[in-house]
Design a protein around this motif. Structure first.
Motif, PDB file in Angstrom:
ATOM      1  N   PRO A  82     -20.144  56.879  17.732  1.00  0.00           N
ATOM      2  CA  PRO A  82     -20.308  56.026  16.543  1.00  0.00           C
ATOM      3  C   PRO A  82     -19.790  54.617  16.829  1.00  0.00           C
ATOM      4  N   LEU A  83     -20.601  53.604  16.469  1.00  0.00           N
ATOM      5  CA  LEU A  83     -20.292  52.212  16.803  1.00  0.00           C
ATOM      6  C   LEU A  83     -20.285  51.332  15.563  1.00  0.00           C
ATOM      7  N   ARG A  84     -19.579  50.212  15.671  1.00  0.00           N
ATOM      8  CA  ARG A  84     -19.554  49.208  14.608  1.00  0.00           C
ATOM      9  C   ARG A  84     -20.486  48.047  14.977  1.00  0.00           C
ATOM     10  N   ILE A  85     -20.982  47.361  13.947  1.00  0.00           N
ATOM     11  CA  ILE A  85     -21.782  46.152  14.142  1.00  0.00           C
ATOM     12  C   ILE A  85     -20.837  44.967  14.313  1.00  0.00           C
ATOM     13  N   ASN A  86     -21.132  44.116  15.296  1.00  0.00           N
ATOM     14  CA  ASN A  86     -20.373  42.887  15.528  1.00  0.00           C
ATOM     15  C   ASN A  86     -21.325  41.687  15.488  1.00  0.00           C
ATOM     16  N   VAL A  87     -20.886  40.624  14.816  1.00  0.00           N
ATOM     17  CA  VAL A  87     -21.600  39.352  14.838  1.00  0.00           C
ATOM     18  C   VAL A  87     -20.555  38.280  15.107  1.00  0.00           C
ATOM     19  N   ASN A  88     -20.755  37.463  16.158  1.00  0.00           N
ATOM     20  CA  ASN A  88     -19.692  36.515  16.499  1.00  0.00           C
ATOM     21  C   ASN A  88     -20.181  35.336  17.321  1.00  0.00           C
ATOM     22  N   ASN A  89     -19.313  34.337  17.386  1.00  0.00           N
ATOM     23  CA  ASN A  89     -19.390  33.191  18.287  1.00  0.00           C
ATOM     24  C   ASN A  89     -18.218  33.263  19.248  1.00  0.00           C
ATOM     25  N   GLU A  90     -18.408  32.845  20.488  1.00  0.00           N
ATOM     26  CA  GLU A  90     -17.269  32.737  21.391  1.00  0.00           C
ATOM     27  C   GLU A  90     -17.631  31.864  22.587  1.00  0.00           C
ATOM     28  N   SER A  91     -16.618  31.454  23.301  1.00  0.00           N
ATOM     29  CA  SER A  91     -16.821  30.785  24.583  1.00  0.00           C
ATOM     30  C   SER A  91     -16.562  31.801  25.687  1.00  0.00           C
TER      31      SER A  91
END
Length: 304
Positions: free
Chosen positions: A263-272
């Protein structure tokens, strides 16, 4: 219904089925390599000559006739039409990861505006952040865990050197897997036409694949347009048998599902991160990462 913008450009079609009996990956993205921008080893070019038209929001873009018997999970989906992030659905920051230096993930970097989640990047005053961090970026993590389904997001990335991501993961003590639906940095000129695809197994118990050392299955595709210029729809069809990845409803990669049953979670992000050449540029801090929606579907026979 929100406006849907599509790009239709002719090129050569390729759908790749991955052999997951791969060797252990000496991660090309590790800090020890000193890489900035990876070399171009394109798997193939993605064909956009037959992009499907959006008829209804009820079903995934790639399956507008609903041959997959999908049912929209409204509780898990988010159109971002409110005044602030819905913290019943999302952690407004990553609860397990403060960020990859020099990026520090901060709650304040994500707001809602004009029907989108908006992620901005900032450079706080020196001494404000923990040592080694110089800039802040946004991160949303779903509170719900998912096992299989269809996951779709309509995204417009920063036109600046920040990676924009839409991915699934779960880092537990003995089990840690990841599916990258979207991890790209078109704000760096050298990456304008790159579509990066990867899935990871960092560790898995004996009955779940018995993985003790990180393995990954990267692939890079050429796309005949620049991602940062418009919205595009990213999709994942994840089942017990396969992982299928889509852009604008076009299937470009299929992977045998040998390991991804956690089971996995949804991730939405910005990063360098330096392997995309994505390091902060203080002269380009006004660009935004726009998330129009995140939608989740489950198979009809899974719905109780």
């Amino acid at each position: 219904m929100k406006n849907y913008i599509k790009s239709i450009l002719p090129t050569v079609m390729c759908i790749v089925t991955l052999n997951t009996n791969a060797q252990v990956n000496q991660n090309p993205h590790s800090e020890s390599t000193g890489l900035t921008i990876p070399k171009k080893f394109y798997k193939d070019t993605i064909d956009f000559s037959n992009v499907p038209k959006r008829i209804t929001d009820k079903y995934p873009l790639s399956d507008q006739n609903n041959e997959g018997n999908w049912v929209l999970d409204k509780k898990a989906s988010d159109e971002f039409n409110g005044k602030k992030v819905n913290e019943n659905k999302w952690f407004p920051n990553n609860p397990k990861w403060k960020g990859r230096q020099p990026t520090f993930f901060a709650k304040e970097n994500t707001t809602l505006k004009n029907g989108c989640a908006v992620m901005k990047t900032y450079k706080p005053e020196v001494g404000t952040l923990p040592e080694g961090y110089t800039h802040t970026a946004g991160f949303l993590v779903s509170k719900e865990l998912f096992l299989y389904g269809y996951f779709e997001a309509r995204l417009k990335p920063n036109n600046s050197p920040w990676v924009f991501g839409f991915w699934m993961s779960n880092n537990e003590r003995d089990w840690w897997t990841e599916i990258d639906i979207c991890e790209n940095c078109p704000g760096v000129a050298a990456n304008r036409h790159d579509l990066n695809s990867n899935v990871h197994v960092f560790k898995a118990p004996a009955d779940k694949g018995d993985v003790k050392k990180h393995i990954s299955f990267p692939a890079k595709y050429y796309i005949p347009f620049e991602l940062q210029k418009d919205f595009h729809v990213w999709g994942l069809d994840w089942s017990k048998e396969y992982i299928r990845l889509y852009i604008d409803g076009v299937l470009y990669r299929e992977i045998e599902n040998k390991y991804w049953h956690q089971p996995l979670r949804i991730n939405v992000n910005n990063e360098s991160n330096k392997w995309f050449g994505a390091l902060p540029d203080d002269n380009r801090m006004d660009s935004e990462y726009l998330i129009d929606y995140v939608r989740v579907w489950k198979k009809k026979y899974y719905i109780i």
